[in-house]
Design a protein around this motif. Structure first.
Motif, PDB file in Angstrom:
ATOM      1  N   LEU A  33       0.843  -1.194   0.000  1.00 30.07           N
ATOM      2  CA  LEU A  33       0.000   0.000   0.000  1.00 30.07           C
ATOM      3  C   LEU A  33       0.879   1.244   0.000  1.00 30.07           C
ATOM      4  O   LEU A  33       1.907   1.291   0.674  1.00 30.07           O
ATOM      5  N   LYS A  34       0.477   2.225  -0.765  1.00 34.01           N
ATOM      6  CA  LYS A  34       1.240   3.461  -0.888  1.00 34.01           C
ATOM      7  C   LYS A  34       0.611   4.529   0.009  1.00 34.01           C
ATOM      8  O   LYS A  34      -0.603   4.577   0.160  1.00 34.01           O
ATOM      9  N   PRO A  35       1.442   5.423   0.574  1.00 37.68           N
ATOM     10  CA  PRO A  35       0.884   6.500   1.395  1.00 37.68           C
ATOM     11  C   PRO A  35       0.111   7.491   0.535  1.00 37.68           C
ATOM     12  O   PRO A  35       0.439   7.703  -0.630  1.00 37.68           O
ATOM     13  N   VAL A  36      -0.915   8.081   1.118  1.00 41.63           N
ATOM     14  CA  VAL A  36      -1.674   9.127   0.442  1.00 41.63           C
ATOM     15  C   VAL A  36      -0.880  10.410   0.598  1.00 41.63           C
ATOM     16  O   VAL A  36      -0.481  10.779   1.701  1.00 41.63           O
ATOM     17  N   VAL A  37      -0.632  11.078  -0.514  1.00 38.55           N
ATOM     18  CA  VAL A  37       0.120  12.333  -0.479  1.00 38.55           C
ATOM     19  C   VAL A  37      -0.836  13.465  -0.830  1.00 38.55           C
ATOM     20  O   VAL A  37      -1.443  13.481  -1.891  1.00 38.55           O
ATOM     21  N   ASN A  38      -0.987  14.396   0.123  1.00 40.08           N
ATOM     22  CA  ASN A  38      -1.785  15.591  -0.117  1.00 40.08           C
ATOM     23  C   ASN A  38      -1.078  16.764   0.549  1.00 40.08           C
ATOM     24  O   ASN A  38      -0.027  16.599   1.150  1.00 40.08           O
ATOM     25  N   GLU A  39      -1.630  17.955   0.441  1.00 41.01           N
ATOM     26  CA  GLU A  39      -0.959  19.145   0.980  1.00 41.01           C
ATOM     27  C   GLU A  39      -0.735  19.028   2.483  1.00 41.01           C
ATOM     28  O   GLU A  39       0.318  19.382   2.995  1.00 41.01           O
ATOM     29  N   SER A  40      -1.710  18.505   3.196  1.00 40.90           N
ATOM     30  CA  SER A  40      -1.587  18.379   4.647  1.00 40.90           C
ATOM     31  C   SER A  40      -0.467  17.419   5.026  1.00 40.90           C
ATOM     32  O   SER A  40       0.334  17.690   5.914  1.00 40.90           O
ATOM     33  N   SER A  41      -0.400  16.274   4.333  1.00 38.81           N
ATOM     34  CA  SER A  41       0.642  15.296   4.669  1.00 38.81           C
ATOM     35  C   SER A  41       2.023  15.809   4.286  1.00 38.81           C
ATOM     36  O   SER A  41       3.006  15.477   4.927  1.00 38.81           O
ATOM     37  N   LYS A  44       3.042  18.099   7.217  1.00 43.13           N
ATOM     38  CA  LYS A  44       3.303  17.365   8.455  1.00 43.13           C
ATOM     39  C   LYS A  44       4.444  16.367   8.320  1.00 43.13           C
ATOM     40  O   LYS A  44       4.973  15.892   9.305  1.00 43.13           O
ATOM     41  N   LYS A  45       4.785  16.018   7.078  1.00 43.54           N
ATOM     42  CA  LYS A  45       5.804  14.995   6.805  1.00 43.54           C
ATOM     43  C   LYS A  45       5.501  13.705   7.556  1.00 43.54           C
ATOM     44  O   LYS A  45       6.303  13.183   8.298  1.00 43.54           O
ATOM     45  N   ARG A  46       4.279  13.204   7.389  1.00 50.62           N
ATOM     46  CA  ARG A  46       3.865  11.976   8.052  1.00 50.62           C
ATOM     47  C   ARG A  46       4.293  10.792   7.215  1.00 50.62           C
ATOM     48  O   ARG A  46       4.614  10.914   6.059  1.00 50.62           O
ATOM     49  N   GLY A  47       4.249   9.630   7.826  1.00 49.05           N
ATOM     50  CA  GLY A  47       4.545   8.420   7.072  1.00 49.05           C
ATOM     51  C   GLY A  47       5.750   7.718   7.611  1.00 49.05           C
ATOM     52  O   GLY A  47       5.982   7.688   8.797  1.00 49.05           O
ATOM     53  N   SER A  48       6.537   7.185   6.732  1.00 45.57           N
ATOM     54  CA  SER A  48       7.587   6.268   7.133  1.00 45.57           C
ATOM     55  C   SER A  48       8.727   6.960   7.841  1.00 45.57           C
ATOM     56  O   SER A  48       8.983   8.138   7.667  1.00 45.57           O
TER      57      SER A  48
END
Length: 134
Positions: A33-41, A44-48
């Motif tokens: 599964l790939k992370p969802v990339v949007n302006e908010s993410s 915040k630099k969320r994810g791995s």
């Protein structure tokens, strides 16, 4: 052998009981599964938390949050997209886990399944990742 005890897992619930900083590992990583990339993410630099997992969906441990996913389709066939692993955690990671099976499940620990037996493999993985733990 595992399917004889309760059949296929239909749902998995993970409740994160403590926080881990992004650079301390411990995320739940979904291989396909790939992370969802949007302006908010992006802000915040969320994810791995590691370069190795940056193109895979990684759920960060945050106290009081929960993750639910369905590892099989309605017909019981496994959904390979839900294959996941826990990143090596550099601090204590605490979760509560609940599985919902097709049939009655008897909780058990496989014979000779000891945490101490995994210690050398964990050390090797930390070394491979360049992580020095005292």
């Amino acid at each position: 052998a595992q399917l004889r005890n309760g059949g296929q897992r239909l749902a998995t619930l993970l409740v994160y009981l403590n926080d881990l900083e992004d650079d301390r590992g411990g995320g739940t990583v979904f291989r396909d599964l790939k992370p969802v990339v949007n302006e908010s993410s992006k802000r915040k630099k969320r994810g791995s938390s590691t370069k190795e997992n940056e193109d895979q969906l990684t759920v960060r441990p945050k106290s009081g949050t929960a993750l639910v996913f369905f590892p099989a389709f309605k017909d019981g066939k496994p959904d390979p997209r839900t294959l996941h692993k826990g990143e090596v955690a550099l601090d204590t990671k605490m979760i509560a886990q609940l599985w919902i099976h097709e049939q009655e499940y008897q909780a058990s620990v496989p014979e000779n399944n000891l945490q101490v037996d995994a210690a050398s493999g964990v050390r090797e993985e930390l070394e491979r990742l360049g992580i020095n733990v005292v």
